[in-house]
Design a protein around this motif. Structure first.
Motif, PDB file in Angstrom:
ATOM      1  N   LYS B  10       0.830  -1.213   0.000  1.00  0.00           N
ATOM      2  CA  LYS B  10       0.000   0.000   0.000  1.00  0.00           C
ATOM      3  C   LYS B  10       0.860   1.256   0.000  1.00  0.00           C
ATOM      4  N   ASN B  11       2.045   1.138   0.614  1.00  0.00           N
ATOM      5  CA  ASN B  11       2.948   2.292   0.726  1.00  0.00           C
ATOM      6  C   ASN B  11       4.338   1.910   0.224  1.00  0.00           C
ATOM      7  N   PRO B  12       4.489   1.741  -1.085  1.00  0.00           N
ATOM      8  CA  PRO B  12       5.807   1.344  -1.596  1.00  0.00           C
ATOM      9  C   PRO B  12       6.814   2.480  -1.479  1.00  0.00           C
ATOM     10  N   SER B  13       8.082   2.133  -1.523  1.00  0.00           N
ATOM     11  CA  SER B  13       9.119   3.151  -1.593  1.00  0.00           C
ATOM     12  C   SER B  13       9.780   3.083  -2.968  1.00  0.00           C
ATOM     13  N   CYS B  14      10.886   3.773  -3.110  1.00  0.00           N
ATOM     14  CA  CYS B  14      11.444   3.970  -4.454  1.00  0.00           C
ATOM     15  C   CYS B  14      12.970   3.998  -4.401  1.00  0.00           C
ATOM     16  N   PHE B  15      13.587   3.302  -5.322  1.00  0.00           N
ATOM     17  CA  PHE B  15      15.037   3.405  -5.530  1.00  0.00           C
ATOM     18  C   PHE B  15      15.275   3.957  -6.931  1.00  0.00           C
ATOM     19  N   ARG B  62       5.953  -9.073  -4.626  1.00  0.00           N
ATOM     20  CA  ARG B  62       5.130  -8.014  -4.057  1.00  0.00           C
ATOM     21  C   ARG B  62       5.758  -6.649  -4.364  1.00  0.00           C
ATOM     22  N   ASN B  63       4.929  -5.723  -4.743  1.00  0.00           N
ATOM     23  CA  ASN B  63       5.451  -4.418  -5.179  1.00  0.00           C
ATOM     24  C   ASN B  63       5.732  -3.506  -3.991  1.00  0.00           C
ATOM     25  N   TYR B  64       6.831  -3.777  -3.327  1.00  0.00           N
ATOM     26  CA  TYR B  64       7.249  -2.930  -2.219  1.00  0.00           C
ATOM     27  C   TYR B  64       8.054  -1.719  -2.713  1.00  0.00           C
ATOM     28  N   TYR B  65       8.573  -1.807  -3.931  1.00  0.00           N
ATOM     29  CA  TYR B  65       9.444  -0.740  -4.438  1.00  0.00           C
ATOM     30  C   TYR B  65       9.129  -0.452  -5.898  1.00  0.00           C
ATOM     31  N   ASP B  66       9.324   0.809  -6.256  1.00  0.00           N
ATOM     32  CA  ASP B  66       9.433   1.183  -7.658  1.00  0.00           C
ATOM     33  C   ASP B  66      10.907   1.479  -7.892  1.00  0.00           C
ATOM     34  N   ALA B  93       7.882  -5.906  -9.307  1.00  0.00           N
ATOM     35  CA  ALA B  93       7.348  -7.141  -9.918  1.00  0.00           C
ATOM     36  C   ALA B  93       7.573  -7.120 -11.426  1.00  0.00           C
ATOM     37  N   ASP B  94       7.348  -5.959 -12.048  1.00  0.00           N
ATOM     38  CA  ASP B  94       7.585  -5.865 -13.493  1.00  0.00           C
ATOM     39  C   ASP B  94       9.066  -6.006 -13.799  1.00  0.00           C
ATOM     40  N   VAL B  95       9.903  -5.421 -12.949  1.00  0.00           N
ATOM     41  CA  VAL B  95      11.351  -5.562 -13.138  1.00  0.00           C
ATOM     42  C   VAL B  95      11.732  -7.041 -13.084  1.00  0.00           C
ATOM     43  N   ALA B  96      11.269  -7.725 -12.027  1.00  0.00           N
ATOM     44  CA  ALA B  96      11.665  -9.119 -11.834  1.00  0.00           C
ATOM     45  C   ALA B  96      11.168 -10.013 -12.963  1.00  0.00           C
ATOM     46  N   ASN B  97       9.988  -9.715 -13.464  1.00  0.00           N
ATOM     47  CA  ASN B  97       9.400 -10.594 -14.481  1.00  0.00           C
ATOM     48  C   ASN B  97       9.819 -10.249 -15.906  1.00  0.00           C
ATOM     49  N   ASN B  98      10.599  -9.184 -16.060  1.00  0.00           N
ATOM     50  CA  ASN B  98      10.999  -8.779 -17.416  1.00  0.00           C
ATOM     51  C   ASN B  98      12.482  -8.441 -17.519  1.00  0.00           C
ATOM     52  N   PRO B  99      13.357  -9.377 -17.152  1.00  0.00           N
ATOM     53  CA  PRO B  99      14.776  -9.093 -17.368  1.00  0.00           C
ATOM     54  C   PRO B  99      15.060  -9.066 -18.879  1.00  0.00           C
ATOM     55  N   MET B 100      16.184  -8.441 -19.227  1.00  0.00           N
ATOM     56  CA  MET B 100      16.568  -8.403 -20.647  1.00  0.00           C
ATOM     57  C   MET B 100      16.762  -9.832 -21.157  1.00  0.00           C
ATOM     58  N   ARG B 101      17.355 -10.681 -20.304  1.00  0.00           N
ATOM     59  CA  ARG B 101      17.504 -12.102 -20.651  1.00  0.00           C
ATOM     60  C   ARG B 101      17.760 -12.888 -19.372  1.00  0.00           C
TER      61      ARG B 101
END
Lengths: 254, 279
Positions: B10-15, B62-66, B93-101
Protein backbone atom coordinates in the motif's frame (compact mmCIF):
# COMPACT_ATOMS: atom_id res chain seq x y z
CA UNK A 1 -9.64 -28.61 34.13
CA UNK A 2 -12.01 -27.18 31.59
CA UNK A 3 -11.17 -24.43 29.17
CA UNK A 4 -13.20 -21.85 27.37
CA UNK A 5 -11.14 -21.54 24.18
CA UNK A 6 -11.61 -19.10 21.32
CA UNK A 7 -9.36 -18.27 18.38
CA UNK A 8 -9.44 -15.04 16.39
CA UNK A 9 -7.39 -14.06 13.38
CA UNK A 10 -7.21 -11.41 10.69
CA UNK A 11 -4.91 -10.83 7.72
CA UNK A 12 -3.10 -7.51 7.41
CA UNK A 13 -4.96 -4.62 5.88
CA UNK A 14 -4.40 -4.38 2.13
CA UNK A 15 -3.60 -8.08 1.77
CA UNK A 16 -5.79 -11.00 0.78
CA UNK A 17 -7.07 -13.40 3.46
CA UNK A 18 -5.07 -16.13 1.71
CA UNK A 19 -1.92 -14.13 2.48
CA UNK A 20 -2.40 -14.45 6.24
CA UNK A 21 0.95 -15.83 7.46
CA UNK A 22 0.31 -16.30 11.18
CA UNK A 23 -0.82 -19.72 12.30
CA UNK A 24 -2.41 -21.14 15.42
CA UNK A 25 -3.33 -24.50 16.83
CA UNK A 26 -5.58 -26.02 17.84
CA UNK A 27 -8.37 -24.48 15.82
CA UNK A 28 -10.93 -25.21 18.51
CA UNK A 29 -11.19 -26.95 21.87
CA UNK A 30 -14.32 -28.38 23.44
CA UNK A 31 -15.13 -27.77 27.08
CA UNK A 32 -14.85 -31.38 28.28
CA UNK A 33 -12.64 -32.01 31.31
CA UNK A 34 -9.00 -32.50 30.37
CA UNK A 35 -5.65 -32.87 32.09
CA UNK A 36 -3.58 -31.05 29.49
CA UNK A 37 -3.89 -28.42 26.77
CA UNK A 38 -1.12 -27.50 24.34
CA UNK A 39 -1.59 -24.52 22.06
CA UNK A 40 0.63 -22.32 19.94
CA UNK A 41 0.74 -19.18 17.82
CA UNK A 42 3.35 -18.62 15.13
CA UNK A 43 4.00 -15.56 13.02
CA UNK A 44 5.53 -16.29 9.63
CA UNK A 45 7.91 -13.59 8.47
CA UNK A 46 6.66 -11.46 5.59
CA UNK A 47 10.14 -11.17 4.14
CA UNK A 48 10.47 -14.93 3.65
CA UNK A 49 8.50 -17.12 1.24
CA UNK A 50 6.59 -20.23 2.19
CA UNK A 51 6.58 -18.93 5.77
CA UNK A 52 2.88 -19.78 6.03
CA UNK A 53 3.79 -23.47 5.63
CA UNK A 54 6.52 -23.10 8.23
CA UNK A 55 4.29 -21.33 10.75
CA UNK A 56 1.57 -23.96 10.32
CA UNK A 57 4.03 -26.80 10.81
CA UNK A 58 5.40 -25.23 13.98
CA UNK A 59 2.04 -24.74 15.69
CA UNK A 60 0.67 -28.07 14.55
CA UNK A 61 3.70 -29.95 15.86
CA UNK A 62 3.70 -28.09 19.14
CA UNK A 63 -0.02 -28.48 19.80
CA UNK A 64 0.07 -32.19 19.01
CA UNK A 65 3.00 -32.76 21.33
CA UNK A 66 5.55 -33.65 18.66
CA UNK A 67 7.61 -30.53 19.27
CA UNK A 68 8.46 -31.00 22.89
CA UNK A 69 12.08 -30.55 23.80
CA UNK A 70 12.89 -27.37 25.71
CA UNK A 71 15.49 -26.40 23.13
CA UNK A 72 13.25 -27.45 20.22
CA UNK A 73 15.73 -30.10 19.07
CA UNK A 74 13.09 -31.51 16.72
CA UNK A 75 13.44 -28.41 14.53
CA UNK A 76 15.91 -29.87 11.99
CA UNK A 77 13.45 -32.66 11.24
CA UNK A 78 10.67 -30.11 10.83
CA UNK A 79 12.90 -27.99 8.63
CA UNK A 80 13.52 -30.93 6.31
CA UNK A 81 9.77 -31.52 6.09
CA UNK A 82 9.29 -27.86 5.20
CA UNK A 83 11.96 -28.15 2.50
CA UNK A 84 10.23 -31.21 1.03
CA UNK A 85 6.88 -29.42 0.96
CA UNK A 86 8.43 -26.44 -0.80
CA UNK A 87 10.36 -28.60 -3.28
CA UNK A 88 7.12 -30.41 -4.16
CA UNK A 89 5.34 -27.11 -4.66
CA UNK A 90 8.12 -25.89 -6.95
CA UNK A 91 8.20 -29.17 -8.88
CA UNK A 92 4.45 -28.92 -9.53
CA UNK A 93 4.96 -25.46 -11.02
CA UNK A 94 6.71 -26.04 -14.36
CA UNK A 95 6.65 -22.34 -15.19
CA UNK A 96 8.05 -21.28 -11.82
CA UNK A 97 9.65 -17.87 -12.02
CA UNK A 98 13.44 -17.66 -11.68
CA UNK A 99 13.22 -16.09 -8.23
CA UNK A 100 11.22 -18.80 -6.45
CA UNK A 101 14.03 -21.30 -6.09
CA UNK A 102 16.65 -18.88 -4.69
CA UNK A 103 13.98 -17.40 -2.41
CA UNK A 104 13.11 -20.85 -1.07
CA UNK A 105 16.81 -21.53 -0.57
CA UNK A 106 16.87 -18.68 1.94
CA UNK A 107 14.38 -20.63 4.07
CA UNK A 108 11.36 -19.38 5.97
CA UNK A 109 11.27 -17.70 9.36
CA UNK A 110 8.65 -17.50 12.09
CA UNK A 111 8.14 -16.39 15.68
CA UNK A 112 6.63 -19.04 17.95
CA UNK A 113 4.94 -19.09 21.33
CA UNK A 114 3.87 -22.46 22.68
CA UNK A 115 1.87 -22.80 25.90
CA UNK A 116 1.05 -25.97 27.81
CA UNK A 117 -1.48 -26.01 30.64
CA UNK A 118 -1.72 -29.04 32.93
CA UNK A 119 -3.78 -30.11 35.88
CA UNK A 120 -2.33 -30.59 39.30
CA UNK A 121 -3.17 -34.06 40.61
CA UNK A 122 -6.26 -34.19 42.83
CA UNK A 123 -7.14 -30.57 42.16
CA UNK A 124 -9.50 -29.25 39.54
CA UNK A 125 -9.18 -25.57 40.25
CA UNK A 126 -5.47 -24.99 39.78
CA UNK A 127 -2.58 -26.23 37.77
CA UNK A 128 0.69 -25.40 36.10
CA UNK A 129 1.77 -23.95 32.81
CA UNK A 130 4.98 -24.06 30.82
CA UNK A 131 5.79 -21.97 27.79
CA UNK A 132 8.49 -21.81 25.16
CA UNK A 133 9.02 -18.87 22.85
CA UNK A 134 11.27 -17.41 20.26
CA UNK A 135 10.50 -14.04 18.76
CA UNK A 136 7.76 -11.65 19.72
CA UNK A 137 4.57 -13.67 19.85
CA UNK A 138 3.49 -13.54 23.50
CA UNK A 139 1.04 -14.64 26.12
CA UNK A 140 -0.39 -12.55 28.93
CA UNK A 141 -1.99 -14.20 31.95
CA UNK A 142 -4.76 -12.16 33.58
CA UNK A 143 -6.13 -12.91 37.04
CA UNK A 144 -8.92 -11.06 38.82
CA UNK A 145 -8.84 -8.22 36.30
CA UNK A 146 -5.09 -7.66 36.65
CA UNK A 147 -2.19 -8.73 34.44
CA UNK A 148 -0.14 -11.38 36.23
CA UNK A 149 2.49 -12.44 33.71
CA UNK A 150 3.58 -11.50 30.20
CA UNK A 151 6.01 -13.72 28.28
CA UNK A 152 8.46 -13.65 26.54
CA UNK A 153 8.25 -9.86 26.25
CA UNK A 154 7.16 -8.02 29.38
CA UNK A 155 6.69 -4.52 28.01
CA UNK A 156 5.69 -2.78 24.81
CA UNK A 157 9.14 -1.20 24.62
CA UNK A 158 10.69 -4.65 24.26
CA UNK A 159 9.22 -5.15 20.77
CA UNK A 160 11.68 -4.49 17.95
CA UNK A 161 11.31 -4.32 14.20
CA UNK A 162 13.59 -7.30 13.67
CA UNK A 163 13.23 -10.01 16.33
CA UNK A 164 15.20 -13.24 16.16
CA UNK A 165 13.03 -15.86 14.48
CA UNK A 166 13.00 -19.62 14.02
CA UNK A 167 14.56 -20.53 10.66
CA UNK A 168 13.45 -23.48 8.58
CA UNK A 169 16.97 -23.72 7.15
CA UNK A 170 19.30 -22.78 9.98
CA UNK A 171 22.80 -21.79 9.04
CA UNK A 172 25.86 -21.45 11.20
CA UNK A 173 25.16 -17.71 11.38
CA UNK A 174 21.66 -18.21 12.82
CA UNK A 175 21.90 -17.63 16.53
CA UNK A 176 18.39 -18.70 17.44
CA UNK A 177 19.12 -21.51 19.89
CA UNK A 178 20.35 -19.12 22.55
CA UNK A 179 17.33 -16.89 22.02
CA UNK A 180 14.75 -19.55 22.88
CA UNK A 181 13.19 -18.65 26.20
CA UNK A 182 11.14 -20.64 28.69
CA UNK A 183 8.62 -19.86 31.35
CA UNK A 184 6.73 -21.83 33.96
CA UNK A 185 4.09 -20.87 36.48
CA UNK A 186 0.73 -21.64 38.01
CA UNK A 187 -2.84 -21.05 36.95
CA UNK A 188 -5.94 -21.03 39.02
CA UNK A 189 -9.57 -21.29 38.05
CA UNK A 190 -10.79 -18.11 36.40
CA UNK A 191 -7.41 -17.10 34.93
CA UNK A 192 -7.38 -16.07 31.31
CA UNK A 193 -4.43 -16.56 28.95
CA UNK A 194 -4.23 -14.34 25.90
CA UNK A 195 -1.80 -15.81 23.35
CA UNK A 196 -1.06 -13.30 20.62
CA UNK A 197 1.11 -12.53 17.64
CA UNK A 198 3.24 -9.42 17.99
CA UNK A 199 1.04 -6.56 16.79
CA UNK A 200 -1.79 -7.35 19.19
CA UNK A 201 0.60 -8.29 22.01
CA UNK A 202 2.40 -4.94 21.71
CA UNK A 203 -0.93 -3.08 21.74
CA UNK A 204 -2.13 -5.14 24.72
CA UNK A 205 0.96 -4.37 26.79
CA UNK A 206 1.06 -0.69 25.87
CA UNK A 207 -2.58 -0.24 26.93
CA UNK A 208 -1.97 -2.15 30.17
CA UNK A 209 1.06 0.08 30.84
CA UNK A 210 -1.28 3.08 30.83
CA UNK A 211 -3.23 1.46 33.64
CA UNK A 212 -6.09 0.46 31.35
CA UNK A 213 -7.52 -3.03 30.89
CA UNK A 214 -7.07 -4.15 27.28
CA UNK A 215 -8.48 -7.60 28.03
CA UNK A 216 -11.90 -6.07 28.59
CA UNK A 217 -12.11 -4.97 24.96
CA UNK A 218 -10.99 -8.42 23.85
CA UNK A 219 -13.38 -10.22 26.17
CA UNK A 220 -16.27 -8.44 24.52
CA UNK A 221 -15.38 -10.18 21.27
CA UNK A 222 -15.40 -13.56 22.94
CA UNK A 223 -19.09 -13.01 23.50
CA UNK A 224 -19.72 -11.62 20.03
CA UNK A 225 -19.13 -13.11 16.61
CA UNK A 226 -15.75 -13.03 14.85
CA UNK A 227 -16.74 -10.12 12.63
CA UNK A 228 -16.72 -7.82 15.65
CA UNK A 229 -13.09 -8.65 16.29
CA UNK A 230 -12.19 -7.95 12.69
CA UNK A 231 -13.96 -4.61 12.62
CA UNK A 232 -12.35 -3.59 15.87
CA UNK A 233 -8.85 -4.52 14.66
CA UNK A 234 -9.30 -2.50 11.48
CA UNK A 235 -10.36 0.49 13.57
CA UNK A 236 -7.13 0.27 15.57
CA UNK A 237 -4.88 -0.06 12.48
CA UNK A 238 -2.50 1.47 11.73
CA UNK A 239 -2.33 4.06 14.53
CA UNK A 240 -2.86 2.13 17.77
CA UNK A 241 -2.03 -1.26 16.26
CA UNK A 242 0.55 -1.76 13.53
CA UNK A 243 -0.71 -3.12 10.23
CA UNK A 244 0.15 -6.79 10.51
CA UNK A 245 -1.51 -10.18 10.60
CA UNK A 246 -3.27 -10.53 13.93
CA UNK A 247 -3.88 -13.72 15.89
CA UNK A 248 -5.38 -14.24 19.32
CA UNK A 249 -6.09 -17.33 21.37
CA UNK A 250 -8.21 -16.56 24.40
CA UNK A 251 -8.19 -19.35 26.97
CA UNK A 252 -10.17 -19.14 30.19
CA UNK A 253 -9.22 -21.96 32.57
CA UNK A 254 -11.79 -23.31 34.97
CA UNK B 1 10.69 10.73 13.42
CA UNK B 2 11.69 10.73 9.73
CA UNK B 3 12.62 7.59 7.78
CA UNK B 4 10.33 5.48 9.94
CA UNK B 5 7.55 4.97 7.40
CA UNK B 6 6.11 1.60 6.60
CA UNK B 7 7.18 0.03 3.32
CA UNK B 8 4.31 -2.12 2.11
CA UNK B 9 2.35 -2.79 -1.02
CA UNK B 10 0.00 0.00 0.00
CA UNK B 11 2.95 2.29 0.73
CA UNK B 12 5.81 1.34 -1.60
CA UNK B 13 9.12 3.15 -1.59
CA UNK B 14 11.44 3.97 -4.45
CA UNK B 15 15.04 3.41 -5.53
CA UNK B 16 16.45 5.52 -8.32
CA UNK B 17 19.93 4.87 -9.66
CA UNK B 18 21.73 7.49 -11.70
CA UNK B 19 24.66 5.76 -13.35
CA UNK B 20 27.58 7.07 -15.35
CA UNK B 21 27.76 5.53 -18.83
CA UNK B 22 30.55 7.81 -20.09
CA UNK B 23 33.50 6.57 -22.15
CA UNK B 24 35.85 6.61 -19.17
CA UNK B 25 33.85 3.77 -17.62
CA UNK B 26 35.75 1.58 -20.09
CA UNK B 27 38.86 1.92 -17.87
CA UNK B 28 39.53 -0.64 -15.17
CA UNK B 29 39.03 -0.17 -11.46
CA UNK B 30 42.16 0.92 -9.62
CA UNK B 31 42.40 -2.53 -8.07
CA UNK B 32 42.28 -5.31 -10.66
CA UNK B 33 41.57 -5.43 -14.34
CA UNK B 34 37.78 -5.35 -14.38
CA UNK B 35 36.35 -2.47 -16.36
CA UNK B 36 34.25 -0.07 -14.32
CA UNK B 37 31.32 -0.44 -16.73
CA UNK B 38 31.43 -4.23 -16.28
CA UNK B 39 31.56 -3.89 -12.49
CA UNK B 40 28.71 -1.41 -12.51
CA UNK B 41 26.48 -3.62 -14.68
CA UNK B 42 27.26 -6.62 -12.45
CA UNK B 43 26.47 -4.70 -9.29
CA UNK B 44 23.18 -3.31 -10.65
CA UNK B 45 22.11 -6.74 -11.91
CA UNK B 46 22.99 -8.24 -8.56
CA UNK B 47 21.12 -5.52 -6.69
CA UNK B 48 17.94 -6.07 -8.71
CA UNK B 49 18.31 -9.85 -8.32
CA UNK B 50 18.51 -9.53 -4.55
CA UNK B 51 15.75 -6.93 -4.34
CA UNK B 52 13.45 -9.16 -6.41
CA UNK B 53 14.19 -12.12 -4.14
CA UNK B 54 13.62 -9.97 -1.07
CA UNK B 55 10.16 -9.03 -2.39
CA UNK B 56 9.34 -12.55 -3.62
CA UNK B 57 6.59 -14.63 -2.10
CA UNK B 58 5.25 -17.96 -3.23
CA UNK B 59 2.49 -16.23 -5.19
CA UNK B 60 4.88 -13.84 -6.97
CA UNK B 61 6.67 -10.57 -6.38
CA UNK B 62 5.13 -8.01 -4.06
CA UNK B 63 5.45 -4.42 -5.18
CA UNK B 64 7.25 -2.93 -2.22
CA UNK B 65 9.44 -0.74 -4.44
CA UNK B 66 9.43 1.18 -7.66
CA UNK B 67 12.85 1.13 -9.28
CA UNK B 68 14.45 3.37 -11.87
CA UNK B 69 17.86 3.45 -13.49
CA UNK B 70 18.94 6.55 -15.43
CA UNK B 71 22.06 6.10 -17.50
CA UNK B 72 23.99 9.14 -18.65
CA UNK B 73 26.74 9.27 -21.25
CA UNK B 74 26.11 9.48 -24.98
CA UNK B 75 22.42 9.72 -24.01
CA UNK B 76 20.49 10.52 -20.83
CA UNK B 77 17.60 8.09 -20.48
CA UNK B 78 16.21 5.10 -18.67
CA UNK B 79 18.78 2.29 -18.82
CA UNK B 80 16.11 -0.40 -18.95
CA UNK B 81 15.81 -2.27 -22.23
CA UNK B 82 13.46 -4.80 -23.78
CA UNK B 83 9.93 -4.75 -22.39
CA UNK B 84 11.00 -2.18 -19.80
CA UNK B 85 12.62 0.18 -22.33
CA UNK B 86 11.99 3.88 -21.72
CA UNK B 87 10.18 3.28 -18.44
CA UNK B 88 11.48 5.61 -15.75
CA UNK B 89 10.18 3.96 -12.56
CA UNK B 90 9.07 0.36 -12.70
CA UNK B 91 7.33 -1.68 -9.96
CA UNK B 92 9.73 -4.37 -8.76
CA UNK B 93 7.35 -7.14 -9.92
CA UNK B 94 7.58 -5.86 -13.49
CA UNK B 95 11.35 -5.56 -13.14
CA UNK B 96 11.66 -9.12 -11.83
CA UNK B 97 9.40 -10.59 -14.48
CA UNK B 98 11.00 -8.78 -17.42
CA UNK B 99 14.78 -9.09 -17.37
CA UNK B 100 16.57 -8.40 -20.65
CA UNK B 101 17.50 -12.10 -20.65
CA UNK B 102 17.97 -15.09 -18.37
CA UNK B 103 21.50 -16.50 -18.47
CA UNK B 104 22.08 -20.10 -17.54
CA UNK B 105 25.05 -20.57 -15.26
CA UNK B 106 26.48 -23.60 -13.48
CA UNK B 107 26.19 -23.61 -9.71
CA UNK B 108 27.59 -26.05 -7.21
CA UNK B 109 25.50 -26.88 -4.19
CA UNK B 110 26.04 -29.31 -1.36
CA UNK B 111 23.18 -31.63 -0.44
CA UNK B 112 22.21 -32.41 3.14
CA UNK B 113 24.20 -35.65 2.81
CA UNK B 114 27.31 -33.65 1.92
CA UNK B 115 27.32 -34.52 -1.77
CA UNK B 116 28.42 -31.75 -4.15
CA UNK B 117 25.96 -31.32 -7.00
CA UNK B 118 26.55 -29.18 -10.07
CA UNK B 119 23.47 -27.86 -11.78
CA UNK B 120 22.33 -25.06 -14.03
CA UNK B 121 20.55 -22.05 -12.54
CA UNK B 122 18.82 -19.18 -14.31
CA UNK B 123 20.27 -15.75 -13.61
CA UNK B 124 18.43 -12.63 -14.78
CA UNK B 125 20.28 -9.85 -16.58
CA UNK B 126 18.81 -6.39 -16.95
CA UNK B 127 21.86 -4.39 -17.95
CA UNK B 128 24.89 -4.92 -20.16
CA UNK B 129 27.93 -2.65 -19.75
CA UNK B 130 27.76 0.75 -21.45
CA UNK B 131 30.65 3.20 -21.87
CA UNK B 132 30.24 5.98 -24.43
CA UNK B 133 30.13 9.76 -24.58
CA UNK B 134 30.61 12.45 -21.99
CA UNK B 135 29.36 12.93 -18.42
CA UNK B 136 26.17 15.03 -18.61
CA UNK B 137 25.52 14.91 -14.86
CA UNK B 138 23.35 18.05 -14.73
CA UNK B 139 21.01 16.72 -17.39
CA UNK B 140 20.82 13.36 -15.60
CA UNK B 141 19.83 14.98 -12.32
CA UNK B 142 17.30 17.13 -14.16
CA UNK B 143 15.67 13.98 -15.50
CA UNK B 144 15.86 12.38 -12.03
CA UNK B 145 14.11 15.39 -10.50
CA UNK B 146 11.20 15.19 -12.92
CA UNK B 147 10.86 11.44 -12.38
CA UNK B 148 10.93 11.84 -8.60
CA UNK B 149 8.48 14.74 -8.62
CA UNK B 150 5.84 12.58 -10.27
CA UNK B 151 6.48 9.71 -7.89
CA UNK B 152 6.33 11.87 -4.76
CA UNK B 153 3.12 13.52 -5.93
CA UNK B 154 1.62 10.04 -6.18
CA UNK B 155 3.14 8.85 -2.88
CA UNK B 156 3.23 11.89 -0.55
CA UNK B 157 3.50 9.85 2.65
CA UNK B 158 5.88 7.12 1.49
CA UNK B 159 9.25 6.19 2.92
CA UNK B 160 11.37 8.66 0.91
CA UNK B 161 13.08 7.63 -2.31
CA UNK B 162 16.76 6.70 -2.13
CA UNK B 163 18.82 7.98 -5.06
CA UNK B 164 22.15 6.30 -5.66
CA UNK B 165 24.44 8.17 -8.03
CA UNK B 166 27.44 6.21 -9.31
CA UNK B 167 30.09 8.04 -11.32
CA UNK B 168 33.77 7.94 -12.13
CA UNK B 169 34.29 11.50 -13.25
CA UNK B 170 33.38 15.13 -13.27
CA UNK B 171 30.34 16.58 -14.96
CA UNK B 172 30.82 17.74 -18.55
CA UNK B 173 27.66 19.84 -18.70
CA UNK B 174 28.21 22.20 -15.79
CA UNK B 175 28.18 22.24 -12.00
CA UNK B 176 25.55 19.74 -10.80
CA UNK B 177 25.27 21.29 -7.31
CA UNK B 178 21.93 22.99 -7.97
CA UNK B 179 20.51 19.96 -9.79
CA UNK B 180 21.51 17.68 -6.91
CA UNK B 181 20.01 20.07 -4.39
CA UNK B 182 16.81 20.05 -6.44
CA UNK B 183 16.62 16.32 -5.78
CA UNK B 184 17.49 16.36 -2.07
CA UNK B 185 15.05 19.17 -1.34
CA UNK B 186 12.15 17.01 -2.46
CA UNK B 187 10.43 15.21 0.35
CA UNK B 188 7.55 13.08 1.46
CA UNK B 189 5.94 13.47 4.89
CA UNK B 190 8.49 10.89 6.12
CA UNK B 191 11.62 12.81 5.13
CA UNK B 192 13.69 14.22 2.29
CA UNK B 193 14.90 12.24 -0.68
CA UNK B 194 18.17 10.54 0.23
CA UNK B 195 21.06 11.05 -2.19
CA UNK B 196 24.18 8.89 -2.10
CA UNK B 197 27.14 9.81 -4.26
CA UNK B 198 29.37 6.86 -5.02
CA UNK B 199 32.56 7.80 -6.83
CA UNK B 200 34.45 4.90 -8.40
CA UNK B 201 37.96 5.26 -9.66
CA UNK B 202 40.74 3.99 -11.87
CA UNK B 203 43.35 5.96 -9.95
CA UNK B 204 45.50 3.62 -7.85
CA UNK B 205 46.78 6.60 -5.85
CA UNK B 206 43.35 8.14 -5.23
CA UNK B 207 42.48 8.71 -1.59
CA UNK B 208 39.67 6.36 -0.56
CA UNK B 209 36.99 7.94 1.66
CA UNK B 210 34.10 6.01 3.14
CA UNK B 211 31.06 7.88 4.48
CA UNK B 212 32.98 10.88 5.91
CA UNK B 213 31.43 13.05 8.64
CA UNK B 214 33.20 16.24 7.62
CA UNK B 215 34.73 17.87 4.56
CA UNK B 216 38.14 17.86 6.22
CA UNK B 217 40.63 15.90 4.16
CA UNK B 218 38.67 15.97 0.93
CA UNK B 219 41.24 16.26 -1.85
CA UNK B 220 39.61 18.76 -4.21
CA UNK B 221 36.59 20.92 -5.04
CA UNK B 222 34.93 18.10 -6.94
CA UNK B 223 35.03 15.81 -3.91
CA UNK B 224 33.77 18.64 -1.71
CA UNK B 225 30.86 19.21 -4.10
CA UNK B 226 29.88 15.53 -4.01
CA UNK B 227 30.22 15.48 -0.22
CA UNK B 228 28.14 18.63 0.25
CA UNK B 229 25.40 17.34 -2.04
CA UNK B 230 25.10 13.96 -0.33
CA UNK B 231 22.50 13.20 2.34
CA UNK B 232 23.28 12.20 5.90
CA UNK B 233 23.00 8.51 6.57
CA UNK B 234 19.96 7.60 8.65
CA UNK B 235 20.76 6.13 12.09
CA UNK B 236 19.84 2.69 10.79
CA UNK B 237 22.19 3.07 7.84
CA UNK B 238 24.96 4.15 10.23
CA UNK B 239 24.34 1.02 12.28
CA UNK B 240 24.39 -1.11 9.13
CA UNK B 241 27.70 0.45 8.07
CA UNK B 242 29.22 -0.20 11.49
CA UNK B 243 27.98 -3.79 11.39
CA UNK B 244 29.97 -4.12 8.17
CA UNK B 245 33.09 -2.97 9.97
CA UNK B 246 33.10 0.59 8.67
CA UNK B 247 34.11 3.37 11.04
CA UNK B 248 31.32 5.90 10.50
CA UNK B 249 30.30 8.80 12.72
CA UNK B 250 26.77 9.77 13.65
CA UNK B 251 26.86 12.55 11.07
CA UNK B 252 28.26 10.42 8.28
CA UNK B 253 27.21 11.34 4.76
CA UNK B 254 26.25 9.00 1.96
CA UNK B 255 29.43 9.62 0.01
CA UNK B 256 32.35 7.43 -0.95
CA UNK B 257 35.36 8.51 -2.99
CA UNK B 258 37.61 6.35 -5.16
CA UNK B 259 35.60 3.23 -4.38
CA UNK B 260 36.60 -0.17 -5.64
CA UNK B 261 34.05 -2.83 -6.51
CA UNK B 262 33.73 -4.07 -2.93
CA UNK B 263 33.10 -0.58 -1.57
CA UNK B 264 30.59 0.05 -4.36
CA UNK B 265 28.67 -3.05 -3.26
CA UNK B 266 28.84 -2.00 0.40
CA UNK B 267 27.67 1.52 -0.42
CA UNK B 268 24.66 0.20 -2.32
CA UNK B 269 23.79 -2.10 0.53
CA UNK B 270 24.02 0.65 3.13
CA UNK B 271 22.29 3.30 1.03
CA UNK B 272 19.26 1.15 0.31
CA UNK B 273 18.52 -0.04 3.86
CA UNK B 274 15.31 0.93 5.63
CA UNK B 275 14.88 0.35 9.34
CA UNK B 276 11.46 -1.26 9.18
CA UNK B 277 10.82 -4.71 7.76
CA UNK B 278 8.55 -5.05 4.74
CA UNK B 279 4.87 -5.39 5.54
Amino acid sequence: MRVDFAAFWLHKDGAEPSQYEDAFAPACVDDRPRTRLRCAVADGATESAYSRIWARQLVSEFASGRLTAPDLTELPLLGRRWARSVAQALARNESAAWYLEPKAADGAFAALIGLELTNVAHADDRGAYTAVALGDSCFVQVREDRPLRAFPLGSSAAFSARPILLPSRPTAADNFAGAISHDAGQWQSGDTFYVMSDALACWFLSVAERGERPWRAIDQFARADRSGFRKWIRLQQPTALKNDDVTLLRIVVR
Amino acid sequence: MPYAGEISRKNPSCFLFIVDHSASMEDPFASGTKRKCDGLAEVLNRFLYELAIKCAKEEGIRNYYDVGVIGYGATVESAFTGKLAARSLVPIADVANNPMRLDERPKETVTSSGEAVRRIVRVPVWFDPVAAGGTPMVKAFGLAASVLRGWIDAHPDAYPPAVVHITDGESTDGDPTVAMRGVTQMHTSDGNVLLFNVHISSDPHGKVLKFPSSADGLPDAYARMLYASSSYLTPFMCATARAQGLDVGDEAKGFVLNADLNLLVAALDIGTRASNPLR
